[in-house]
Design a protein around this motif. Structure first.
Motif, PDB file in Angstrom:
ATOM      1  N   ILE A 102       0.837  -1.201   0.000  1.00  0.00           N
ATOM      2  CA  ILE A 102       0.000   0.000   0.000  1.00  0.00           C
ATOM      3  C   ILE A 102       0.876   1.256   0.000  1.00  0.00           C
ATOM      4  O   ILE A 102       0.625   2.213  -0.735  1.00  0.00           O
ATOM      5  CB  ILE A 102      -0.936  -0.002   1.222  1.00  0.00           C
ATOM      6  CG1 ILE A 102      -1.931  -1.160   1.107  1.00  0.00           C
ATOM      7  CG2 ILE A 102      -1.681   1.328   1.342  1.00  0.00           C
ATOM      8  CD1 ILE A 102      -2.768  -1.374   2.357  1.00  0.00           C
ATOM      9  N   HIS A 106       1.498   4.256  -2.900  1.00  0.00           N
ATOM     10  CA  HIS A 106       1.262   5.644  -2.499  1.00  0.00           C
ATOM     11  C   HIS A 106       2.404   6.561  -2.921  1.00  0.00           C
ATOM     12  O   HIS A 106       2.165   7.718  -3.312  1.00  0.00           O
ATOM     13  CB  HIS A 106       1.077   5.708  -0.982  1.00  0.00           C
ATOM     14  CG  HIS A 106       0.898   7.096  -0.435  1.00  0.00           C
ATOM     15  ND1 HIS A 106      -0.270   7.816  -0.582  1.00  0.00           N
ATOM     16  CD2 HIS A 106       1.764   7.904   0.251  1.00  0.00           C
ATOM     17  CE1 HIS A 106      -0.128   9.000  -0.011  1.00  0.00           C
ATOM     18  NE2 HIS A 106       1.095   9.078   0.501  1.00  0.00           N
ATOM     19  N   GLU A 163      -7.595  -4.660  -0.970  1.00  0.00           N
ATOM     20  CA  GLU A 163      -6.270  -4.133  -1.306  1.00  0.00           C
ATOM     21  C   GLU A 163      -6.338  -3.230  -2.536  1.00  0.00           C
ATOM     22  O   GLU A 163      -5.707  -2.170  -2.567  1.00  0.00           O
ATOM     23  CB  GLU A 163      -5.305  -5.286  -1.542  1.00  0.00           C
ATOM     24  CG  GLU A 163      -4.937  -6.043  -0.276  1.00  0.00           C
ATOM     25  CD  GLU A 163      -4.009  -7.211  -0.539  1.00  0.00           C
ATOM     26  OE1 GLU A 163      -3.475  -7.305  -1.658  1.00  0.00           O
ATOM     27  OE2 GLU A 163      -3.826  -8.038   0.364  1.00  0.00           O
ATOM     28  N   SER A 165      -8.857  -1.504  -3.588  1.00  0.00           N
ATOM     29  CA  SER A 165      -9.493  -0.257  -3.165  1.00  0.00           C
ATOM     30  C   SER A 165      -8.487   0.643  -2.449  1.00  0.00           C
ATOM     31  O   SER A 165      -8.472   1.865  -2.636  1.00  0.00           O
ATOM     32  CB  SER A 165     -10.673  -0.564  -2.238  1.00  0.00           C
ATOM     33  OG  SER A 165     -11.271   0.622  -1.769  1.00  0.00           O
ATOM     34  N   ALA A 166      -7.627   0.020  -1.644  1.00  0.00           N
ATOM     35  CA  ALA A 166      -6.603   0.798  -0.933  1.00  0.00           C
ATOM     36  C   ALA A 166      -5.608   1.406  -1.912  1.00  0.00           C
ATOM     37  O   ALA A 166      -5.193   2.562  -1.762  1.00  0.00           O
ATOM     38  CB  ALA A 166      -5.878  -0.095   0.069  1.00  0.00           C
ATOM     39  N   THR A 169      -7.411   4.447  -3.663  1.00  0.00           N
ATOM     40  CA  THR A 169      -8.000   5.527  -2.858  1.00  0.00           C
ATOM     41  C   THR A 169      -6.928   6.544  -2.485  1.00  0.00           C
ATOM     42  O   THR A 169      -5.897   6.196  -1.918  1.00  0.00           O
ATOM     43  CB  THR A 169      -8.651   4.973  -1.582  1.00  0.00           C
ATOM     44  OG1 THR A 169      -9.682   4.046  -1.942  1.00  0.00           O
ATOM     45  CG2 THR A 169      -9.252   6.097  -0.749  1.00  0.00           C
ATOM     46  N   CYS A 171      -5.097   9.467  -0.525  1.00  0.00           N
ATOM     47  CA  CYS A 171      -5.022   9.948   0.857  1.00  0.00           C
ATOM     48  C   CYS A 171      -5.308  11.448   0.913  1.00  0.00           C
ATOM     49  O   CYS A 171      -5.014  12.188  -0.031  1.00  0.00           O
ATOM     50  CB  CYS A 171      -3.645   9.659   1.448  1.00  0.00           C
ATOM     51  SG  CYS A 171      -3.318   7.904   1.688  1.00  0.00           S
ATOM     52  N   LYS A 180      -5.279   4.542   6.168  1.00  0.00           N
ATOM     53  CA  LYS A 180      -5.551   3.547   5.139  1.00  0.00           C
ATOM     54  C   LYS A 180      -4.976   2.183   5.517  1.00  0.00           C
ATOM     55  O   LYS A 180      -5.665   1.153   5.448  1.00  0.00           O
ATOM     56  CB  LYS A 180      -4.966   4.003   3.792  1.00  0.00           C
ATOM     57  CG  LYS A 180      -5.245   3.051   2.645  1.00  0.00           C
ATOM     58  CD  LYS A 180      -4.442   3.401   1.392  1.00  0.00           C
ATOM     59  CE  LYS A 180      -4.874   4.703   0.781  1.00  0.00           C
ATOM     60  NZ  LYS A 180      -4.229   4.909  -0.562  1.00  0.00           N
ATOM     61  N   ILE A 181      -3.731   2.173   5.931  1.00  0.00           N
ATOM     62  CA  ILE A 181      -3.086   0.916   6.309  1.00  0.00           C
ATOM     63  C   ILE A 181      -3.773   0.297   7.516  1.00  0.00           C
ATOM     64  O   ILE A 181      -4.001  -0.919   7.565  1.00  0.00           O
ATOM     65  CB  ILE A 181      -1.584   1.157   6.585  1.00  0.00           C
ATOM     66  CG1 ILE A 181      -0.866   1.432   5.245  1.00  0.00           C
ATOM     67  CG2 ILE A 181      -0.947  -0.033   7.291  1.00  0.00           C
ATOM     68  CD1 ILE A 181       0.582   1.840   5.386  1.00  0.00           C
ATOM     69  N   ASP A 183      -6.938   0.625   8.459  1.00  0.00           N
ATOM     70  CA  ASP A 183      -8.252   0.100   8.082  1.00  0.00           C
ATOM     71  C   ASP A 183      -8.126  -1.193   7.280  1.00  0.00           C
ATOM     72  O   ASP A 183      -8.893  -2.145   7.491  1.00  0.00           O
ATOM     73  CB  ASP A 183      -9.025   1.137   7.267  1.00  0.00           C
ATOM     74  CG  ASP A 183      -9.505   2.311   8.101  1.00  0.00           C
ATOM     75  OD1 ASP A 183      -9.407   2.232   9.349  1.00  0.00           O
ATOM     76  OD2 ASP A 183      -9.961   3.312   7.522  1.00  0.00           O
ATOM     77  N   VAL A 184      -7.176  -1.226   6.361  1.00  0.00           N
ATOM     78  CA  VAL A 184      -6.992  -2.428   5.548  1.00  0.00           C
ATOM     79  C   VAL A 184      -6.542  -3.600   6.406  1.00  0.00           C
ATOM     80  O   VAL A 184      -7.094  -4.707   6.315  1.00  0.00           O
ATOM     81  CB  VAL A 184      -5.976  -2.176   4.412  1.00  0.00           C
ATOM     82  CG1 VAL A 184      -5.608  -3.491   3.717  1.00  0.00           C
ATOM     83  CG2 VAL A 184      -6.553  -1.203   3.399  1.00  0.00           C
TER      84      VAL A 184
END
Length: 232
Positions: A102, A106, A163, A165-166, A169, A171, A180-181, A183-184
């Protein structure tokens, strides 16, 4: 470069010298420019081959991406195993890998482009889901002795969607990379049946790491490995 790709495909159908050359050039361009920004014309020019010749061996550049993602997944497996040996904690190693992927997407546009296209192409996405389920089963079988491979395969249909979706998405000030991390990982670990206390502890330990540096180092090592492989 890409000696292991050649070795893998030699078991099914031996690669010709032309195919080795095409893969070498294509992967170099994917990593340099991103998959989306690399055209068959660019591969043709770098290989000094006609586009028709390239299309004869590889119908689309997606076929070449599939080979690259096989290599990347195997590199992931080696990295996870190394982390597992260092930490002696399978769930932590599992979580570090997710956080690193993730974080990498990013901070690195070209890495994001590789992952994004791999996830939206059905054939490659199916491979990733099956590979990930097998990887998780082998890594976590001592943690969850009652779970079978088919249990991981079923859960991976949801986990891979989380994953993706992460990855996609963006930030913001109110939804940070840490958010994000967190929640995943919470969702993934919950799907595995990890209790709240253990989930909270793992997420806390992950957020205390410099996961961006870890991600960049892993991907840099992967690129370095490709650059230094010798096709024979």
């Amino acid at each position: 470069m890409l000696n292991s790709i050649v070795q893998r495909n030699r078991l099914v159908s031996p690669m010709s010298e032309t195919e080795k050359k095409i893969i070498r050039c294509a992967v170099s361009l994917f990593l340099q420019n991103g998959f989306s920004n690399t055209t068959l014309k660019m591969i043709s020019q770098k290989c000094e081959l006609r586009q028709g010749t390239i299309a004869y061996h590889f119908h689309t550049k997606e076929d070449m991406l599939y080979l690259l993602m096989q290599e990347l997944m195997d590199f992931h497996a080696d990295t996870i195993e190394q982390i597992h040996e260092e930490t002696d904690d399978a769930l932590l190693a599992y979580s570090i890998e997710i956080a690193a992927q993730i974080a990498l997407c990013h901070v690195d546009e070209k890495a994001y482009d590789l992952y994004y296209n791999a996830y939206v192409l059905p054939g490659i996405y199916s491979f990733i889901k099956e590979w990930t389920a097998k990887k998780n089963y082998n890594l976590l079988k001592d943690v969850f002795p009652d779970m079978k491979l088919e249990d991981y395969l079923r859960r991976e249909n949801i986990m891979s969607a989380i994953e993706f979706s992460a990855f996609t998405t963006v930030c913001t000030d109110t939804f940070t990379l840490d958010d994000k991390i967190s929640d995943v990982l919470n969702a993934q670990l919950m799907l595995l049946g990890v209790d709240t206390e253990k989930r909270t502890d793992i997420i806390k330990r992950i957020l205390e790491l410099d996961y961006i540096s870890i991600a960049q180092k892993v991907f840099s090592n992967f690129v370095h490995k490709l650059d230094n492989d010798v096709v024979t």
